[in-house]
Design a protein around this motif. Structure first.
Motif, PDB file in Angstrom:
ATOM      1  N   ALA A 121       0.840  -1.210   0.000  1.00 29.45           N
ATOM      2  CA  ALA A 121       0.000   0.000   0.000  1.00 29.45           C
ATOM      3  C   ALA A 121       0.868   1.250   0.000  1.00 29.45           C
ATOM      4  O   ALA A 121       0.583   2.243  -0.692  1.00 29.45           O
ATOM      5  N   ALA A 122       1.993   1.252   0.784  1.00 31.25           N
ATOM      6  CA  ALA A 122       2.865   2.432   0.853  1.00 31.25           C
ATOM      7  C   ALA A 122       3.531   2.691  -0.484  1.00 31.25           C
ATOM      8  O   ALA A 122       3.630   3.844  -0.939  1.00 31.25           O
ATOM      9  N   LEU A 123       4.045   1.633  -1.159  1.00 29.76           N
ATOM     10  CA  LEU A 123       4.735   1.822  -2.430  1.00 29.76           C
ATOM     11  C   LEU A 123       3.776   2.339  -3.508  1.00 29.76           C
ATOM     12  O   LEU A 123       4.133   3.219  -4.317  1.00 29.76           O
ATOM     13  N   LEU A 124       2.577   1.796  -3.577  1.00 27.17           N
ATOM     14  CA  LEU A 124       1.596   2.236  -4.592  1.00 27.17           C
ATOM     15  C   LEU A 124       1.201   3.679  -4.351  1.00 27.17           C
ATOM     16  O   LEU A 124       1.069   4.476  -5.290  1.00 27.17           O
ATOM     17  N   THR A 125       0.981   4.041  -3.070  1.00 24.83           N
ATOM     18  CA  THR A 125       0.574   5.428  -2.761  1.00 24.83           C
ATOM     19  C   THR A 125       1.680   6.397  -3.141  1.00 24.83           C
ATOM     20  O   THR A 125       1.431   7.460  -3.732  1.00 24.83           O
ATOM     21  N   GLU A 126       2.985   6.060  -2.780  1.00 25.97           N
ATOM     22  CA  GLU A 126       4.114   6.942  -3.092  1.00 25.97           C
ATOM     23  C   GLU A 126       4.267   7.102  -4.622  1.00 25.97           C
ATOM     24  O   GLU A 126       4.508   8.216  -5.121  1.00 25.97           O
ATOM     25  N   ALA A 127       4.119   6.029  -5.406  1.00 27.11           N
ATOM     26  CA  ALA A 127       4.270   6.121  -6.866  1.00 27.11           C
ATOM     27  C   ALA A 127       3.160   6.960  -7.488  1.00 27.11           C
ATOM     28  O   ALA A 127       3.404   7.752  -8.401  1.00 27.11           O
ATOM     29  N   ALA A 128       1.922   6.819  -6.993  1.00 28.08           N
ATOM     30  CA  ALA A 128       0.800   7.595  -7.545  1.00 28.08           C
ATOM     31  C   ALA A 128       1.022   9.077  -7.271  1.00 28.08           C
ATOM     32  O   ALA A 128       0.808   9.930  -8.158  1.00 28.08           O
ATOM     33  N   ASP A 129       1.458   9.419  -6.040  1.00 26.67           N
ATOM     34  CA  ASP A 129       1.686  10.839  -5.701  1.00 26.67           C
ATOM     35  C   ASP A 129       2.812  11.420  -6.535  1.00 26.67           C
ATOM     36  O   ASP A 129       2.727  12.562  -7.019  1.00 26.67           O
ATOM     37  N   ALA A 130       3.907  10.668  -6.759  1.00 26.74           N
ATOM     38  CA  ALA A 130       5.036  11.179  -7.543  1.00 26.74           C
ATOM     39  C   ALA A 130       4.629  11.396  -8.993  1.00 26.74           C
ATOM     40  O   ALA A 130       5.051  12.377  -9.643  1.00 26.74           O
ATOM     41  N   ALA A 131       3.805  10.544  -9.585  1.00 27.33           N
ATOM     42  CA  ALA A 131       3.367  10.696 -10.988  1.00 27.33           C
ATOM     43  C   ALA A 131       2.523  11.946 -11.143  1.00 27.33           C
ATOM     44  O   ALA A 131       2.697  12.722 -12.092  1.00 27.33           O
ATOM     45  N   ARG A 132       1.596  12.197 -10.196  1.00 30.57           N
ATOM     46  CA  ARG A 132       0.765  13.417 -10.278  1.00 30.57           C
ATOM     47  C   ARG A 132       1.635  14.667 -10.129  1.00 30.57           C
ATOM     48  O   ARG A 132       1.437  15.666 -10.812  1.00 30.57           O
ATOM     49  N   ALA A 133       2.631  14.659  -9.218  1.00 27.82           N
ATOM     50  CA  ALA A 133       3.492  15.834  -9.026  1.00 27.82           C
ATOM     51  C   ALA A 133       4.315  16.130 -10.273  1.00 27.82           C
ATOM     52  O   ALA A 133       4.528  17.296 -10.642  1.00 27.82           O
ATOM     53  N   ALA A 134       4.803  15.123 -11.003  1.00 25.78           N
ATOM     54  CA  ALA A 134       5.593  15.342 -12.224  1.00 25.78           C
ATOM     55  C   ALA A 134       4.733  15.979 -13.301  1.00 25.78           C
ATOM     56  O   ALA A 134       5.184  16.879 -14.033  1.00 25.78           O
ATOM     57  N   GLU A 135       3.504  15.541 -13.445  1.00 22.89           N
ATOM     58  CA  GLU A 135       2.604  16.125 -14.451  1.00 22.89           C
ATOM     59  C   GLU A 135       2.339  17.600 -14.136  1.00 22.89           C
ATOM     60  O   GLU A 135       2.370  18.451 -15.006  1.00 22.89           O
ATOM     61  N   GLU A 136       2.118  17.923 -12.857  1.00 25.05           N
ATOM     62  CA  GLU A 136       1.821  19.315 -12.480  1.00 25.05           C
ATOM     63  C   GLU A 136       3.035  20.205 -12.693  1.00 25.05           C
ATOM     64  O   GLU A 136       2.915  21.354 -13.157  1.00 25.05           O
ATOM     65  N   SER A 137       4.263  19.767 -12.405  1.00 28.00           N
ATOM     66  CA  SER A 137       5.471  20.595 -12.571  1.00 28.00           C
ATOM     67  C   SER A 137       5.759  20.860 -14.057  1.00 28.00           C
ATOM     68  O   SER A 137       6.262  21.938 -14.414  1.00 28.00           O
ATOM     69  N   ALA A 138       5.459  19.952 -14.958  1.00 27.17           N
ATOM     70  CA  ALA A 138       5.663  20.179 -16.390  1.00 27.17           C
ATOM     71  C   ALA A 138       4.755  21.293 -16.874  1.00 27.17           C
ATOM     72  O   ALA A 138       5.154  22.164 -17.670  1.00 27.17           O
ATOM     73  N   THR A 139       3.516  21.312 -16.382  1.00 22.82           N
ATOM     74  CA  THR A 139       2.554  22.365 -16.776  1.00 22.82           C
ATOM     75  C   THR A 139       3.044  23.730 -16.315  1.00 22.82           C
ATOM     76  O   THR A 139       3.028  24.721 -17.046  1.00 22.82           O
ATOM     77  N   ARG A 140       3.548  23.855 -15.041  1.00 22.78           N
ATOM     78  CA  ARG A 140       4.019  25.145 -14.509  1.00 22.78           C
ATOM     79  C   ARG A 140       5.280  25.628 -15.245  1.00 22.78           C
ATOM     80  O   ARG A 140       5.478  26.832 -15.441  1.00 22.78           O
ATOM     81  N   LEU A 141       6.149  24.718 -15.754  1.00 19.18           N
ATOM     82  CA  LEU A 141       7.358  25.120 -16.481  1.00 19.18           C
ATOM     83  C   LEU A 141       6.980  25.770 -17.823  1.00 19.18           C
ATOM     84  O   LEU A 141       7.584  26.777 -18.214  1.00 19.18           O
ATOM     85  N   LYS A 142       5.982  25.247 -18.532  1.00 15.84           N
ATOM     86  CA  LYS A 142       5.541  25.844 -19.793  1.00 15.84           C
ATOM     87  C   LYS A 142       4.986  27.248 -19.569  1.00 15.84           C
ATOM     88  O   LYS A 142       5.265  28.178 -20.333  1.00 15.84           O
ATOM     89  N   GLU A 143       4.230  27.416 -18.512  1.00 13.27           N
ATOM     90  CA  GLU A 143       3.650  28.748 -18.218  1.00 13.27           C
ATOM     91  C   GLU A 143       4.762  29.748 -17.909  1.00 13.27           C
ATOM     92  O   GLU A 143       4.724  30.906 -18.332  1.00 13.27           O
TER      93      GLU A 143
END
Length: 999
Positions: free
Chosen positions: A675-697
């Motif tokens: 459960a800990a590994l799946l939760t950590e991987a899901a949170d890291a994937a969402r954070a990478a998507e959000e940081s790519a959007t802020r870099l373009k702006e």
């Protein structure tokens, strides 16, 4: 003072008890005390003195205590004197017993008895004696107060030792002064002299102390005024007159000199202050001119340096302009850099989280989050299985404890059964041991009661055998000592008889031409006896007597030792009875062995009783343990059945919950990690998507800002940006350049600076040196003025102190002069004392004048009207005057020295002097009447006519109701004086006989 009765017991040469009735002897008024030399005539007078004052006259004072007891007295007889007398109208009885070493009442040896004194007074109304005191001190004070005389006065006035007065006649002034001082007690006048001398010394010390203070003040004033005031300081020692006037005069001169110095110093200080002010003003002007000249030079040099660096200044201005334009783009640059850094970190975290997943690494973020929620649901379902697993483990522990308790109880029951089988045998054996130990203790007590007396009899028998041999040796020692003592006594008595037979030769050996004989008093010795062959002298007799005393003491000691041994032998024989020592030793040994054996057996009683009590307590404890084990076994069987059923049900539930894991906990840890590994991987994937959007702006906003600021590309804008430190550095360089330009323009435009530049160069060092020298001169003048003022104030203060001390010294010096005059007058060193006589000598001279007048009355009659004693004030002997004594010869009409009198003339002159002295001392003592007098020796030097005249004078004393006792061994006096007290000496001590009293 009248003597009535004197009792003497074991005193001096008198070994027994004797009594002298002075009332019977005084009936005739004149009586003779005579006896051979050494019989004890003087001891009678000693007894009178000892009874009154508790000590002997003159040089015999040291023979006190045990030394007063007669060597002829019986061992148990104590020495003592009893004197019955009337003084100051009161009849008293004085009894004195000196300290003595008496034999012990029990045992052997001696013990010291202290001296005893009794004072009683006769009461005529009742006819009885009344006790007054038993104190030595109280009795002595009472007798001295009633007589009014000290012992020395009494011995000179009542006992009249003629030899002392013969020496008094021939003595110098110092010797006469010592005798008269003892008799008349002039210590108070000597004390006055000493007191005046002490007052003089004290007053002198105070004067010298005050002069010392003045000299100390003078020294301090000299230190303040210095040595150059023009007047020398006074010299002197403490105590010299005029010292205070000289010191005060010198102080006045010194004050005037210091005031003049202070005035001169003040004028010099004023001039130095003006000079110092002018020098400082010139220094300030020179320094200001030098500053302006230096400022003009520095401005010209600065302007030249600014012109050389103009291009660099323009470059700095351009760089600051570009930086101000880039400041508008700086925010967009910072935002884009932050967005890039955040995107990089998010991508790295996503890669690390996906790499940790065992499967589904490429799944999108939404899929990973769903798988994590599924694992958390399964983990929640395992909570019940965990509780069941913990209970299953607890049941296993309880069953294991039940098995251990069951095994322990079975072992306890087996041991208890075996111990109970042996209990009766063990208890019976311990009870038998206890009974045997009690019997042994009783037997040991009986043997101990027999052993003590047996040992005492054995010790007594051994001491009896030892003392028997000691008694034989002691008897032999007594016989030997008795024989030696008898032989020594016979030898001593033989020598004594031989010496007495030739005593005349011994006396003749001491004769000197011109000196009176000790026996007859004659001054010529035509045929002195010669020493015979084998003559025994006093030393040989004394050595023989001492040897006899030592032998007799040895005999007494041997008899004492024999008595002690006999007493101890009798006591030992009574304790040991008549039994033999060997039989007593065997009996005591047998009893000791039996007692030791019984005591050893009895010592086990306590241990046996302790063991029996411990065994009974152990029996009770084991029975209780067996009953408790049986109860626990019944309860344990029921509990075991219920635990087994519960454990089987839990095992089935756990089998289903853990799956392929070894246990429920391992299964739970698997689910928690997934459960800990799946939760950590899901949170890291969402954070990478959000940081790519802020870099373009951020890239879009940066491009727009660079364009509006005038830069072609964002890179140009980033290159023009300056950080805070760089901006401050460039701005500081620009501002400093502008300030330097302004200062250079202002300096070149200042009129004062331009005017100073046209003047000759200034020299501030020379001006500073002139100002420094002026400061030094000012400080020196100020120090001089301050010192002069301080010295003047200090000298005024010291002068006032000296004046105060001089005023205080006035009365002290006057007191010293008055006391010194009195002390010199009393000491005989003053010019006003014409005779140079001390106060004590003056008083003694008056007493001697009275004594000479009283003595002349009797001397005139004794000498048939030829001689008269006169007192002279001529100086003699170390400057002393007033104590001269001369004799006037009526036959020649001339005065001559008393030393020119013949032997007989010296005797009756000294007798007259003694009688006159007795009258004066009696008056001095308050008029105490002396009804009994004794005259000691000297009558052998008189011819018949002179002896008749002297006896007539003594007989005349009877007219005043006095009795006079003449102490002499002159044979002619026994025919002329019929009332006699004879002292007879013998080997067993002296005795007293009375003749002519009718009794």
């Amino acid at each position: 003072m009248r003597l009535h009765r004197l009792g003497i017991t074991a005193f001096g040469p008198f070994g027994g008890a004797h009594e002298i009735d002075f009332d019977a002897l005084s009936t005739a008024g004149l009586f003779l005390l005579h006896g051979p030399t050494g019989a004890g005539k003087t001891s009678v007078l000693d007894a009178v003195c000892y009874a009154l004052y508790g000590s002997l006259p003159g040089e015999r004072t040291a023979a006190q205590g045990p030394g007063l007891r007669s060597d002829h007295a019986a061992p148990q007889t104590r020495a003592g004197v009893v004197l019955d007398l009337t003084v100051a109208g009161r009849r008293l009885e004085v009894t004195r017993q000196p300290a003595w070493e008496r034999p012990k009442r029990r045992g052997t040896g001696t013990t010291l008895d202290k001296a005893q004194t009794w004072l009683r007074e006769y009461d005529p109304a009742t006819g009885t004696w009344r006790d007054l005191s038993r104190s030595h001190q109280e009795t002595g004070e009472e007798i001295t107060q009633l007589l009014g005389m000290s012992k020395e006065q009494f011995c000179q006035v009542v006992l009249l030792p003629q030899g002392d007065f013969a020496r008094f006649l021939r003595a110098d002034a110092e010797a006469r002064g010592r005798l008269l001082g003892r008799l008349f007690d002039t210590r108070r006048f000597a004390a006055v002299e000493q007191h005046l001398a002490e007052l003089r010394r004290a007053a002198a010390d105070r004067v010298q102390e005050g002069d010392g203070v003045l000299l100390a003040a003078l020294q301090r004033m000299r230190q303040v005024a210095g040595e150059d005031i023009g007047v020398p300081a006074p010299e002197g020692e403490p105590g010299e007159p005029g010292l205070a006037v000289a010191v005060l005069g010198w102080a006045a001169t010194a004050r005037t000199t210091l005031r003049e110095r202070r005035t001169v110093a003040r004028l010099a200080l004023t001039a130095a202050e003006r000079e110092q002010t002018a020098a400082r003003r010139a220094l300030e002007e020179t320094r200001e001119l030098h500053r302006l000249q230096r400022r003009a030079e520095e401005a010209r040099q600065h302007r030249a340096r600014l012109d050389a660096t103009a291009d660099a200044h323009q470059e700095h201005l351009a760089r600051l302009a570009r930086a101000r334009k880039a400041a508008a783009v700086e925010g967009a640059l910072d935002l884009r850099a932050a967005a890039e850094q955040a995107h990089t970190r998010a991508r790295r975290a996503e890669e690390a989280a996906r790499a940790a997943l065992p499967a589904d690494q490429a799944a999108p973020a939404a899929r990973l989050a769903a798988l994590a929620r599924t694992a958390v649901g399964e983990l929640g379902a395992l909570a019940s299985a965990r509780r069941a697993e913990r209970r299953h483990a607890e049941l296993s522990g309880e069953l294991a404890r039940a098995d251990r308790d069951e095994h322990a109880d079975e072992t306890l029951l087996a041991e208890t059964a075996d111990w109970a089988d042996r209990w009766e045998t063990t208890r019976a054996a311990l009870q038998r041991e206890e009974a045997g130990a009690r019997d042994a203790a009783a037997r040991a007590d009986r043997l101990a009661a027999l052993l003590g007396p047996a040992r005492e009899r054995l010790a007594a028998a051994r001491r009896r055998d030892t003392l028997t041999a000691d008694a034989d040796r002691a008897r032999a020692a007594v016989l030997t000592a008795a024989e030696a003592s008898a032989e020594a006594q016979r030898h001593w008595l033989a020598l004594k008889e031989k010496r007495l037979a030739h005593i005349a030769a011994e006396l003749a050996g001491r004769l000197t031409d011109g000196e009176p004989c000790e026996v007859c008093g004659a001054t010529t010795h035509p045929r002195p006896a010669a020493r015979a062959e084998g003559h025994v002298d006093q030393r040989a007799e004394d050595e023989a007597h001492a040897a006899y005393r030592r032998c007799d003491a040895g005999r007494a000691e041997a008899e004492r030792a024999l008595g002690v041994v006999r007493e101890e032998l009798a006591a030992a024989t009574a304790a040991a009875t008549t039994a033999e020592t060997s039989g007593l030793e065997a009996e005591a040994g047998r009893l000791a062995a039996e007692h030791a054996e019984a005591r050893s057996a009895a010592e086990a009683l306590h241990a046996v009783r302790h063991r029996l009590d411990a065994a009974e307590r152990e029996h009770d404890r084991r029975l209780a343990d067996r009953h408790a084990a049986e109860r626990r076994a019944a309860a344990r069987a029921t509990l075991r059945d219920s635990l087994v059923r519960e454990q089987a049900a839990l095992a089935e539930e756990l089998e289903q919950a853990r799956g392929d894991a070894p246990d429920v906990a391992a299964r739970a840890r698997q689910l928690e990690r997934r459960a800990a590994l799946l939760t950590e991987a899901a949170d890291a994937a969402r954070a990478a998507e959000e940081s790519a959007t802020r870099l373009k702006e951020a890239d879009a906003r940066l491009a727009d800002a660079a364009y509006r600021a005038g830069f072609d590309t964002p890179e140009q804008a980033a290159a023009a940006v300056l950080d805070d430190a760089g901006h401050r550095r460039l701005q500081h360089l620009v501002d400093a350049r502008r300030l330097e330009e302004a200062e250079a323009r202002a300096a070149l435009a200042d009129p004062a600076t331009a005017e100073a530049a046209g003047r000759p160069p200034a020299d501030p060092d020379a001006a500073a040196d002139r100002a420094r020298r002026a400061d030094l001169r000012l400080r020196a003048a100020a120090a001089t003025a301050e010192a002069a003022a301080r010295d003047a104030v200090a000298l005024d203060t010291l002068s006032r102190q000296a004046t105060t001390e001089a005023r205080r010294m006035g009365p002290l010096r006057a007191e010293y002069e008055r006391v010194a005059r009195l002390a010199q007058l009393a000491a005989g060193t003053s010019a006003e004392n014409e005779r140079r006589m001390r106060l004590e000598s003056y008083v003694l001279a008056a007493r001697l004048e009275q004594v000479a007048a009283a003595a002349t009355v009797r001397l005139h009659r004794m000498s048939g009207g030829r001689y008269t004693l006169v007192h002279t004030a001529d100086r003699s002997g170390r400057g002393r005057s007033g104590l001269g004594l001369r004799v006037v010869d009526a036959w020649t009409g001339r005065e001559r020295d008393t030393a020119t009198l013949s032997g007989g003339e010296t005797f009756f002159a000294s007798l007259a002097l003694a009688l006159g002295l007795a009258d004066v001392v009696t008056d001095e003592a308050g008029g105490v009447r002396l009804d009994t007098l004794f005259i000691d020796e000297g009558f052998g030097s008189l011819d018949d006519q002179t002896l008749d005249d002297v006896l007539d004078v003594l007989d005349a004393l009877r007219e005043r109701d006095r009795s006079v006792g003449i102490v002499s061994h002159v044979a002619d006096l026994r025919r002329r004086v019929h009332t006699q007290l004879e002292v007879v000496k013998g080997r067993d001590g002296s005795r007293l006989r009375v003749h002519g009293t009718g009794g």
